[in-house]
Enzyme design. Structure first.
Site, mmCIF file in Angstrom:
data_model
loop_
_atom_site.group_PDB
_atom_site.id
_atom_site.type_symbol
_atom_site.label_atom_id
_atom_site.label_comp_id
_atom_site.label_asym_id
_atom_site.label_seq_id
_atom_site.Cartn_x
_atom_site.Cartn_y
_atom_site.Cartn_z
ATOM 1 N N LEU A 268 0.812 -1.217 0.000
ATOM 2 C CA LEU A 268 0.000 0.000 0.000
ATOM 3 C C LEU A 268 0.846 1.268 0.000
ATOM 4 O O LEU A 268 1.833 1.366 0.727
ATOM 5 C CB LEU A 268 -0.935 -0.008 1.221
ATOM 6 C CG LEU A 268 -1.888 -1.204 1.317
ATOM 7 C CD1 LEU A 268 -2.782 -1.077 2.542
ATOM 8 C CD2 LEU A 268 -2.726 -1.384 0.057
ATOM 9 N N HIS B 131 -3.316 4.085 -2.660
ATOM 10 C CA HIS B 131 -4.268 3.185 -2.003
ATOM 11 C C HIS B 131 -4.905 3.865 -0.787
ATOM 12 O O HIS B 131 -6.103 3.721 -0.536
ATOM 13 C CB HIS B 131 -3.562 1.920 -1.498
ATOM 14 C CG HIS B 131 -2.958 1.067 -2.563
ATOM 15 N ND1 HIS B 131 -1.595 0.926 -2.718
ATOM 16 C CD2 HIS B 131 -3.510 0.277 -3.509
ATOM 17 C CE1 HIS B 131 -1.348 0.094 -3.711
ATOM 18 N NE2 HIS B 131 -2.492 -0.310 -4.218
ATOM 19 N N GLY C 110 -9.368 3.253 -8.264
ATOM 20 C CA GLY C 110 -8.541 4.405 -8.621
ATOM 21 C C GLY C 110 -8.630 4.734 -10.108
ATOM 22 O O GLY C 110 -8.655 3.839 -10.959
#
Ligand code: AMP
Length: 287
Positions: free
Chosen positions: A31, A35, A148
């Protein structure tokens, strides 16, 4: 935060969720701030009485035989700490989602969406993504899920999957988080050496130059692509693709007009395959 590893534990934890919205963020871990922005958006959307579920799973179905599945960075302890600090309620970290071997029933994404851009060089990739996301949607049964914009083609396909298969899950999009020099954050950036890291922001610079020229009135997609291609060449980067497409349908555009135009790039920089995209027209925003 509770950490669960099996599908049955996840269903049980999900069943105990309170009355507020359940918001899900699927990831492959390692991450970074990109994220974390998705997780923060999920937390905001869920509110104080809702539940945020994050999954960390490196999905073998979406890697080709010569891709980086085995080498893909796995940093679970750091990821767990970051999720805890970000207010995640349930962290799902399965060792294997396919204990009976590769699934024999999978989703198939139409070539109009999956045969272009990243799908052209990665056959079966988006079928693998759609199959695992569908499975995770069933396990987590969320009200909403956050994806995303960095992976715009994936976001487009997931939106379409949720609509076509009536998942009844709201798909939320989060803007691309970038390094100060414009490079889109990616777990694969850690593959770059110093020289490659210095050259990599040229992907974003090329897209930004195309956007600037579009804002100044250039309508011809070919001429815009030439501008971006020259910037990549100056950084010694050969694109796998550099294209302008309708951001909703992913159809190619030869001229900027009414459709929401978006520029897309993918290139190998050293060992890393990097991707990026940018809206060329201001009207196209997250839903
Ligand atoms: P991954 O772990 O690469 O499968 O990504 C999980 C989710 O994080 C996907 O929805 C990605 O689009 C999103 N994501 C990855 N990098 C970024 C970034 N730089 N900015 C925003 N979202 C991102």
């Amino acid at each position: 935060m509770i950490v669960v590893e099996s599908s049955s534990e996840l269903r049980e934890a999900r069943g105990r969720a309170g009355g507020g919205p359940v918001v899900f963020v699927p990831t492959m871990g390692c991450l970074h701030a990109g994220h974390m922005a998705l997780i923060e958006a999920a937390r905001r959307h869920a509110g104080s009485d809702g539940t945020v579920i994050v999954s960390i799973y490196v999905n073998p179905l979406q890697f080709g035989p010569n891709e980086d599945f085995a080498a893909y960075p796995r940093t679970f302890e750091a990821d767990r700490t970051a999720c805890e600090a970000a207010g995640v309620d349930i962290l799902f970290h399965p060792p294997d989602l396919y204990p009976d071997g590769a699934p024999q029933v999978r989703l198939s994404v139409a070539p109009e969406l999956a045969g272009c851009l990243c799908g052209a060089a990665r056959p079966g990739h988006f079928d693998g993504v759609a199959t695992v996301v569908a499975k995770l949607f069933h396990l987590t049964a969320p009200d909403a899920a956050v994806f995303g914009e960095k992976d715009w083609q994936q976001l487009t396909i997931i939106r379409r999957m949720a609509a076509d298969l009536d998942f009844g899950i709201r798909i939320l999009a989060a803007p691309t988080v970038r390094e100060p020099d414009g490079l889109a954050m990616s777990s694969r950036n850690r593959y770059l050496n110093e020289d490659e890291r210095r050259r990599a922001p040229a992907l974003h610079r090329a897209l930004a130059a195309m956007r600037e020229r579009a804002a100044a009135g250039e309508r011809d997609a070919g001429r815009l692509i030439d501008i971006g291609a020259a910037m990549l060449e100056a950084a010694d980067i050969t694109p796998e693709y550099l294209e302008i497409r309708d951001g909703r349908s992913l159809r190619p555009l030869t001229r900027l007009g009414d459709a929401p135009a978006r520029a897309f790039v993918a290139a190998r920089v050293g060992p890393a395959r990097l991707i990026d995209n940018l809206a060329l027209t201001p009207e196209e925003n997250s839903p």
